[in-house]
Design an enzyme around this catalytic site. Sequence first.
Site, PDB file in Angstrom:
ATOM      1  N   SER A  68      23.734 -16.367  57.391  1.00  0.00           N
ATOM      2  CA  SER A  68      24.664 -16.723  57.563  1.00  0.00           C
ATOM      3  C   SER A  68      24.767 -14.513  56.551  1.00  0.00           C
ATOM      4  O   SER A  68      24.088 -13.547  57.771  1.00  0.00           O
ATOM      5  CB  SER A  68      24.926 -16.342  55.875  1.00  0.00           C
ATOM      6  OG  SER A  68      26.543 -15.718  54.729  1.00  0.00           O
ATOM      7  N   TYR A  72      33.650  -8.442  58.706  1.00  0.00           N
ATOM      8  CA  TYR A  72      32.786  -9.060  58.759  1.00  0.00           C
ATOM      9  C   TYR A  72      31.724 -10.461  57.075  1.00  0.00           C
ATOM     10  O   TYR A  72      31.541 -11.142  57.416  1.00  0.00           O
ATOM     11  CB  TYR A  72      31.310  -7.968  58.772  1.00  0.00           C
ATOM     12  CG  TYR A  72      29.966  -8.213  58.256  1.00  0.00           C
ATOM     13  CD1 TYR A  72      29.569  -8.667  59.884  1.00  0.00           C
ATOM     14  CD2 TYR A  72      28.728  -8.267  57.237  1.00  0.00           C
ATOM     15  CE1 TYR A  72      27.829  -9.723  59.952  1.00  0.00           C
ATOM     16  CE2 TYR A  72      27.503  -9.072  57.517  1.00  0.00           C
ATOM     17  CZ  TYR A  72      26.807  -9.616  59.333  1.00  0.00           C
ATOM     18  OH  TYR A  72      25.679  -9.864  58.766  1.00  0.00           O
ATOM     19  N   LYS A 110      31.334 -14.304  57.906  1.00  0.00           N
ATOM     20  CA  LYS A 110      30.357 -15.168  56.666  1.00  0.00           C
ATOM     21  C   LYS A 110      29.818 -15.764  55.774  1.00  0.00           C
ATOM     22  O   LYS A 110      30.095 -16.536  55.016  1.00  0.00           O
ATOM     23  CB  LYS A 110      28.766 -13.294  56.839  1.00  0.00           C
ATOM     24  CG  LYS A 110      28.603 -13.190  57.240  1.00  0.00           C
ATOM     25  CD  LYS A 110      28.074 -14.011  58.157  1.00  0.00           C
ATOM     26  CE  LYS A 110      26.993 -12.839  59.610  1.00  0.00           C
ATOM     27  NZ  LYS A 110      26.445 -13.972  60.676  1.00  0.00           N
TER      28      LYS A 110
HETATM   29  N1  LIG Z   1      19.841  -7.457  60.115  1.00  0.00           N
HETATM   30  C1  LIG Z   1      20.434  -7.327  59.239  1.00  0.00           C
HETATM   31  O1  LIG Z   1      20.039  -5.600  58.203  1.00  0.00           O
HETATM   32  C2  LIG Z   1      21.412  -8.648  58.200  1.00  0.00           C
HETATM   33  C3  LIG Z   1      21.604  -9.146  57.149  1.00  0.00           C
HETATM   34  C4  LIG Z   1      22.145  -9.645  56.744  1.00  0.00           C
HETATM   35  C5  LIG Z   1      22.755 -10.737  58.334  1.00  0.00           C
HETATM   36  N2  LIG Z   1      22.295 -10.411  59.683  1.00  0.00           N
HETATM   37  C6  LIG Z   1      22.547 -11.166  60.324  1.00  0.00           C
HETATM   38  O2  LIG Z   1      21.018 -11.667  61.218  1.00  0.00           O
HETATM   39  C7  LIG Z   1      21.905 -12.263  61.993  1.00  0.00           C
HETATM   40  C8  LIG Z   1      20.642 -11.454  63.520  1.00  0.00           C
HETATM   41  O3  LIG Z   1      21.358 -10.456  63.776  1.00  0.00           O
HETATM   42  P1  LIG Z   1      20.045  -8.971  63.503  1.00  0.00           P
HETATM   43  O4  LIG Z   1      20.251  -8.483  62.134  1.00  0.00           O
HETATM   44  O5  LIG Z   1      19.405 -10.213  64.360  1.00  0.00           O
HETATM   45  O6  LIG Z   1      20.481  -8.442  64.854  1.00  0.00           O
HETATM   46  P2  LIG Z   1      20.385  -7.671  65.950  1.00  0.00           P
HETATM   47  O7  LIG Z   1      19.073  -7.141  66.487  1.00  0.00           O
HETATM   48  O8  LIG Z   1      21.557  -6.307  66.827  1.00  0.00           O
HETATM   49  O9  LIG Z   1      20.726  -9.074  67.027  1.00  0.00           O
HETATM   50  C9  LIG Z   1      21.872  -9.728  67.416  1.00  0.00           C
HETATM   51  C10 LIG Z   1      21.616 -10.725  68.669  1.00  0.00           C
HETATM   52  O10 LIG Z   1      23.232 -11.604  68.648  1.00  0.00           O
HETATM   53  C11 LIG Z   1      22.848 -11.896  70.375  1.00  0.00           C
HETATM   54  N3  LIG Z   1      24.491 -11.333  70.200  1.00  0.00           N
HETATM   55  C12 LIG Z   1      25.759 -10.714  70.315  1.00  0.00           C
HETATM   56  N4  LIG Z   1      26.857 -11.883  70.355  1.00  0.00           N
HETATM   57  C13 LIG Z   1      26.420 -12.396  71.044  1.00  0.00           C
HETATM   58  C14 LIG Z   1      27.018 -13.750  72.033  1.00  0.00           C
HETATM   59  N5  LIG Z   1      28.343 -13.583  72.229  1.00  0.00           N
HETATM   60  N6  LIG Z   1      26.169 -14.181  72.150  1.00  0.00           N
HETATM   61  C15 LIG Z   1      24.805 -14.733  72.339  1.00  0.00           C
HETATM   62  N7  LIG Z   1      24.482 -13.667  71.165  1.00  0.00           N
HETATM   63  C16 LIG Z   1      24.942 -13.148  70.786  1.00  0.00           C
HETATM   64  C17 LIG Z   1      22.444 -10.144  70.980  1.00  0.00           C
HETATM   65  O11 LIG Z   1      22.436 -10.486  71.831  1.00  0.00           O
HETATM   66  P3  LIG Z   1      22.517  -9.120  73.348  1.00  0.00           P
HETATM   67  O12 LIG Z   1      21.343  -8.301  73.128  1.00  0.00           O
HETATM   68  O13 LIG Z   1      23.077  -9.253  74.167  1.00  0.00           O
HETATM   69  O14 LIG Z   1      23.851  -8.182  72.138  1.00  0.00           O
HETATM   70  C18 LIG Z   1      20.999 -10.502  69.254  1.00  0.00           C
HETATM   71  O15 LIG Z   1      19.912 -10.682  70.444  1.00  0.00           O
HETATM   72  C19 LIG Z   1      23.167 -12.261  62.484  1.00  0.00           C
HETATM   73  O16 LIG Z   1      23.987 -13.205  62.513  1.00  0.00           O
HETATM   74  C20 LIG Z   1      23.709 -11.136  61.902  1.00  0.00           C
HETATM   75  O17 LIG Z   1      24.948 -11.238  61.141  1.00  0.00           O
HETATM   76  C21 LIG Z   1      21.244  -9.617  60.063  1.00  0.00           C
END
Ligand SMILES: NC(=O)c1ccc[n+]([C@@H]2O[C@H](COP(=O)([O-])OP(=O)(O)OC[C@H]3O[C@@H](n4cnc5c(N)ncnc54)[C@H](OP(=O)(O)O)[C@@H]3O)[C@@H](O)[C@H]2O)c1
Length: 280
Positions: free
Chosen positions: A136, A150, A154
């Site tokens: 989330s 967004y 979530k």
């Molecule tokens: N970073 C933050 O500050 C933060 C804060 C709160 C929550 N989150 C949550 O953390 C989770 C992971 O994000 P992250 O922060 O690690 O960002 P990230 O580095 O941008 O990673 C996102 C991942 O999701 C993959 N993805 C996107 N669309 C997809 C699809 N259709 N099928 C399969 N994989 C897909 C991307 O793959 P590709 O390489 O193919 O694009 C990438 O591996 C997300 O749910 C995000 O909402 C992040």
Amino acid sequence: MTNKTWLITGTSSGFGKALATLLAKKGTVNLVATARNIEKLHYLDEFNHGQIQKLTLDVTNQHEIQAVVEKTNTIFGTIDVLVNNAGLGYFGTFEESNRKTVKYMFAVNVWGLVDMTRSVLPTMRKQKSGIIINFSSIGGLFSFPTLSFYHGSKYAVEGISESLAKEVADCNIKVMLIEPSGFRTDWAGRSSKKILPKIADYQQFKDFIENNKNGAHHEAGDPNKAAEIIYDQATNHINDLPLRLPLGRFATDTAIKKYSDTLAQFKKHHDISVSADQPE
Ligand SMILES: NC(=O)c1ccc[n+]([C@@H]2O[C@H](COP(=O)([O-])OP(=O)(O)OC[C@H]3O[C@@H](n4cnc5c(N)ncnc54)[C@H](OP(=O)(O)O)[C@@H]3O)[C@@H](O)[C@H]2O)c1
């Protein structure tokens, strides 16, 4: 002790990559690392000890979901931990957001997580054990302007997970929501569409969107530390797993304030709320 099998979505970058790297280094788990493009999973090759599978998975593709779950069962015989990590962001005012793009974000953040979970549950129910870890966000508890959709995705993950946790508790399946604040991943950069406001009334939000874009990869949160915490919870605290785990100081402080303020509001209006019932 037999190896636990972890299946993770979106391991090409960010949290997914950090967690897959940690598990691969440990060598004591079976790891199914998935990505839309498995070329991006070369970083795992140096750890290959025979317990790592790299599989193609776009979480919006039901056929790929089925294939990944079947292959994981065939190769490892169990799925102990499912990590629904894949996710996208979207910055734009509610009024100016693009319906098609926002629907696609819901397809990934909500329906991808739902379809993965529904495909894995039969295995976990049969095993009478399992952990489902759903990414989330603090944005699943607290809302900022320009992130309405967004947040919607979530908050949906939060409600679905809370209900699911109650349905599967008797099958010895646990659900844990991860609620990070800003972490150094690709989320605020390439994984989030940003629509700057054109309407004059919304110009005040332009800086917020631009600051998030420019601040990408400078956030306080460390994805490697998050991975350590998630692994520790799912390995050493299974019987005391929290349903909600904010990660990062901003996330936990914001969650505490939101719940405290909301509690005060509920109490303040308690008598009015109660007065809506039929007389007993
Ligand atoms: N970073 C933050 O500050 C933060 C804060 C709160 C929550 N989150 C949550 O953390 C989770 C992971 O994000 P992250 O922060 O690690 O960002 P990230 O580095 O941008 O990673 C996102 C991942 O999701 C993959 N993805 C996107 N669309 C997809 C699809 N259709 N099928 C399969 N994989 C897909 C991307 O793959 P590709 O390489 O193919 O694009 C990438 O591996 C997300 O749910 C995000 O909402 C992040």
